[in-house]
Design a protein around this motif. Sequence first.
Motif, PDB file in Angstrom:
ATOM      1  N   VAL B  56     -15.284   3.603  -0.466  1.00  0.00           N
ATOM      2  CA  VAL B  56     -13.901   3.127  -0.520  1.00  0.00           C
ATOM      3  C   VAL B  56     -12.992   4.356  -0.460  1.00  0.00           C
ATOM      4  O   VAL B  56     -13.168   5.276  -1.243  1.00  0.00           O
ATOM      5  N   PRO B  57     -12.050   4.374   0.461  1.00  0.00           N
ATOM      6  CA  PRO B  57     -11.184   5.550   0.596  1.00  0.00           C
ATOM      7  C   PRO B  57     -10.439   5.826  -0.703  1.00  0.00           C
ATOM      8  O   PRO B  57     -10.048   4.905  -1.404  1.00  0.00           O
ATOM      9  N   ASN B  58     -10.264   7.069  -0.993  1.00  0.00           N
ATOM     10  CA  ASN B  58      -9.524   7.458  -2.182  1.00  0.00           C
ATOM     11  C   ASN B  58      -8.031   7.428  -1.895  1.00  0.00           C
ATOM     12  O   ASN B  58      -7.513   8.180  -1.077  1.00  0.00           O
ATOM     13  N   ARG B  59      -7.388   6.539  -2.627  1.00  0.00           N
ATOM     14  CA  ARG B  59      -5.987   6.300  -2.362  1.00  0.00           C
ATOM     15  C   ARG B  59      -5.110   7.510  -2.665  1.00  0.00           C
ATOM     16  O   ARG B  59      -4.170   7.810  -1.944  1.00  0.00           O
ATOM     17  N   ALA B  60      -5.421   8.189  -3.741  1.00  0.00           N
ATOM     18  CA  ALA B  60      -4.593   9.331  -4.135  1.00  0.00           C
ATOM     19  C   ALA B  60      -4.642  10.418  -3.065  1.00  0.00           C
ATOM     20  O   ALA B  60      -3.619  10.987  -2.687  1.00  0.00           O
ATOM     21  N   THR B  63      -2.619   9.290  -0.100  1.00  0.00           N
ATOM     22  CA  THR B  63      -1.189   9.353  -0.390  1.00  0.00           C
ATOM     23  C   THR B  63      -0.693  10.792  -0.352  1.00  0.00           C
ATOM     24  O   THR B  63       0.379  11.087   0.152  1.00  0.00           O
ATOM     25  N   PHE B  89      11.673 -17.487  -9.470  1.00  0.00           N
ATOM     26  CA  PHE B  89      11.047 -16.170  -9.428  1.00  0.00           C
ATOM     27  C   PHE B  89       9.537 -16.261  -9.323  1.00  0.00           C
ATOM     28  O   PHE B  89       8.906 -15.548  -8.547  1.00  0.00           O
ATOM     29  N   GLY B  90       8.983 -17.168 -10.097  1.00  0.00           N
ATOM     30  CA  GLY B  90       7.539 -17.330 -10.052  1.00  0.00           C
ATOM     31  C   GLY B  90       7.067 -17.641  -8.641  1.00  0.00           C
ATOM     32  O   GLY B  90       6.099 -17.067  -8.156  1.00  0.00           O
ATOM     33  N   VAL B  93       7.421 -14.582  -6.355  1.00  0.00           N
ATOM     34  CA  VAL B  93       6.416 -13.573  -6.668  1.00  0.00           C
ATOM     35  C   VAL B  93       5.068 -13.960  -6.073  1.00  0.00           C
ATOM     36  O   VAL B  93       4.377 -13.139  -5.478  1.00  0.00           O
ATOM     37  N   GLN B  94       4.721 -15.222  -6.218  1.00  0.00           N
ATOM     38  CA  GLN B  94       3.443 -15.656  -5.671  1.00  0.00           C
ATOM     39  C   GLN B  94       3.387 -15.485  -4.163  1.00  0.00           C
ATOM     40  O   GLN B  94       2.400 -15.005  -3.614  1.00  0.00           O
ATOM     41  N   VAL B 101      -0.990  -8.617  -0.773  1.00  0.00           N
ATOM     42  CA  VAL B 101      -2.414  -8.424  -1.026  1.00  0.00           C
ATOM     43  C   VAL B 101      -3.187  -8.480   0.288  1.00  0.00           C
ATOM     44  O   VAL B 101      -4.068  -7.665   0.543  1.00  0.00           O
ATOM     45  N   ALA B 102      -2.831  -9.441   1.118  1.00  0.00           N
ATOM     46  CA  ALA B 102      -3.528  -9.596   2.386  1.00  0.00           C
ATOM     47  C   ALA B 102      -3.367  -8.348   3.248  1.00  0.00           C
ATOM     48  O   ALA B 102      -4.233  -8.003   4.038  1.00  0.00           O
ATOM     49  N   GLN B 106      -0.026  -2.641  -2.506  1.00  0.00           N
ATOM     50  CA  GLN B 106       0.062  -2.929  -3.917  1.00  0.00           C
ATOM     51  C   GLN B 106       1.480  -3.350  -4.284  1.00  0.00           C
ATOM     52  O   GLN B 106       2.449  -2.794  -3.788  1.00  0.00           O
ATOM     53  N   LEU B 109       5.690  -4.796  -9.908  1.00  0.00           N
ATOM     54  CA  LEU B 109       6.722  -5.723 -10.353  1.00  0.00           C
ATOM     55  C   LEU B 109       7.614  -5.048 -11.373  1.00  0.00           C
ATOM     56  O   LEU B 109       7.141  -4.521 -12.370  1.00  0.00           O
TER      57      LEU B 109
END
Lengths: 336, 336
Positions: B56-60, B63, B89-90, B93-94, B101-102, B106, B109
């Motif tokens: 898994v690529p390292n995000r840090a 970035t 709002f709910g 947000v959903q 996510v898709a 990230q 909130l």
Amino acid sequence: MTAERNRASGRPTLEEVALRAGVGRGTVSRVVNGSQQVSARAKQAVEDAIAELGYVPNRAARTLVTQRTDSVALVVFESGERFFAEPFFGRIVQAVSSVLVARNLQMVLMIAQAPEERRRLEGYLTRQHVDGALLLSLHGDDPLPHLLEERGVATVRVGRPMYAERGTFVDADNRAGARDAVGYLRSQGRRCIAAITGPLDMAAGIARLDGYRDVVGDGPVAFGDFSQDSGAAAMYRLLEQYPEVDGVFAASDAMAAGALRVLRQYGRRVPEDVALIGFDDSAIALHTEPPLTSVDQPIAEMGREMVRLLLAKLDGDDEGDAEVVLPTRLVIRESA
Amino acid sequence: MTAERNRASGRPTLEEVALRAGVGRGTVSRVVNGSQQVSARAKQAVEDAIAELGYVPNRAARTLVTQRTDSVALVVFESGERFFAEPFFGRIVQAVSSVLVARNLQMVLMIAQAPEERRRLEGYLTRQHVDGALLLSLHGDDPLPHLLEERGVATVRVGRPMYAERGTFVDADNRAGARDAVGYLRSQGRRCIAAITGPLDMAAGIARLDGYRDVVGDGPVAFGDFSQDSGAAAMYRLLEQYPEVDGVFAASDAMAAGALRVLRQYGRRVPEDVALIGFDDSAIALHTEPPLTSVDQPIAEMGREMVRLLLAKLDGDDEGDAEVVLPTRLVIRESA
DNA sequence: CATTGAGATGGGAGCGCTCCCATGACACGA
DNA sequence: TCGTGTCATGGGAGCGCTCCCATCTCAATG
């Protein structure tokens, strides 16, 4: 080599601060991270330089070397709909978030129930992304906490683990709370006291039912899942089977509100004909007609405790599997 | 405690994948990032190696070099309490979160209203932390969008900017929605139609009032702030001043629910004596007694659009200041 | 057969930071 | 005077990745 040319972001770096302050990179780093090993003079110079340049440490760079992300997941195992409908979550999120923010930790909120979301979540919850996770609303015998701990992600959950599992957790004393509520109904002279339970694959659901049983033993019980609709349906069933019911303990305010609606439909007056008590002391309890007597959980404190325990784990102050159980309080209003 | 900092994560790196696949680092990077410049054979080998190693690529690290954080802030300018109380709002947000996510982005909130939270938020919203921000519930003439754009943080908001400001936004056609609702009341033969408005420092509040005025002109109006309590208070005032009122258009379902409570208290039957319409078509509308007729906003679509516009900005497909206004729909139930 | 160009490839440089070690400065006791 | 210990300090190494350039391969062309 003065690497001053290709800075896309325009933000000053540690190196530039060092140059400005007339010290080395190491010294600046020490000041930024609050090390004691720095002379007062150097410290002052660095702090001035930081202020002048408006320096902010680059999080990605720091994460890359420390392997710490300074972010914490708050994971809720419920559907998004449920998450927003149940006041409990909102209050926990607020409590947790305010503590986290104060500690300069980032909160990553994850709501996942569907299998595919669940898989994605498991993939995400690694040391790579978060240092720790707060787990809310775990169902049944979920192996996730274990998995995460094995991966090196610290976890704290709400609610006592249901089976033999171990793990750090924070909980309200649900059983005692339920006992108090039902005891109160009885002390008010109610003879036929029923319970509307929460989901029995959750520790909180079971504990509240246990508390009820502590007082009335094998009384009439209908099963719900904490949601308003399930409360209404349960109340309906209770009225069909036990028309003589004159007291109801619902394991959540939402269910109590649902029950209230059904009671009214059936022409039962609350509290005259049927006394009703909810659980959570949420906003719902205030807005029903009449307002609900309810069991208050110290949610803000639970949130704070969770973060405290998590940070202790992260700092390696390993207290083993800590458990914190906080007392509840019966708030008496008009419904009972 | 063992201070085995290095390689503590145990996760494979790009380099290890390259070794395993028998290619160079560059090639692996190209495969991971979907470049076309890779032979089918190399691609296959790399993909196999990735699968075997569970890379898994390292995000840090990514970035650090790309200056991209792959995370997006969702900022809500309301109190936490309000955020969780209002269904709008709910739902947003959903919707937003599922799209994000898709796309492997990230979502951060942020809920901030108090001045000190506000300050912290302004400090946080830099390219350092997020690539872009989605702004919800902006009040008045907030300069934040401007500030962020200047800093290079892309923004998309909900609601048309109120003054001369520009900016990309997504909105429901609030005015038309209100017009439809009030028109419907009138078509049902209601003679004295009142409005309970939202906050007038918000575009949505104003637009819904405008829509009302489009139909009844200078009718009776009481001011609220979208919350249930404010709706109750407004209804109370309306009944005092205009006892002959026989139709009410509330600019939110929560306010309609509050109004409903007061109407009942005053012995007015709904819809027989007073017809009532809300706005949002939220869960509240279903759970009142009777269920509320309400104006539906395509919230999920709004969320999706917001993300789409934001991503377009991030990718530099600069459409200038895009505007998307989506139609509303009147959902007729029993309250009118 | 030589030449060319397009595409695939490897790997150096460097992002901004922390860790850690070697060095220097200084005080103190023998 | 010379150790000797203490502490502040500078800066090399390296975290894992992307970017970019030099190099290589190979088919097509003159």
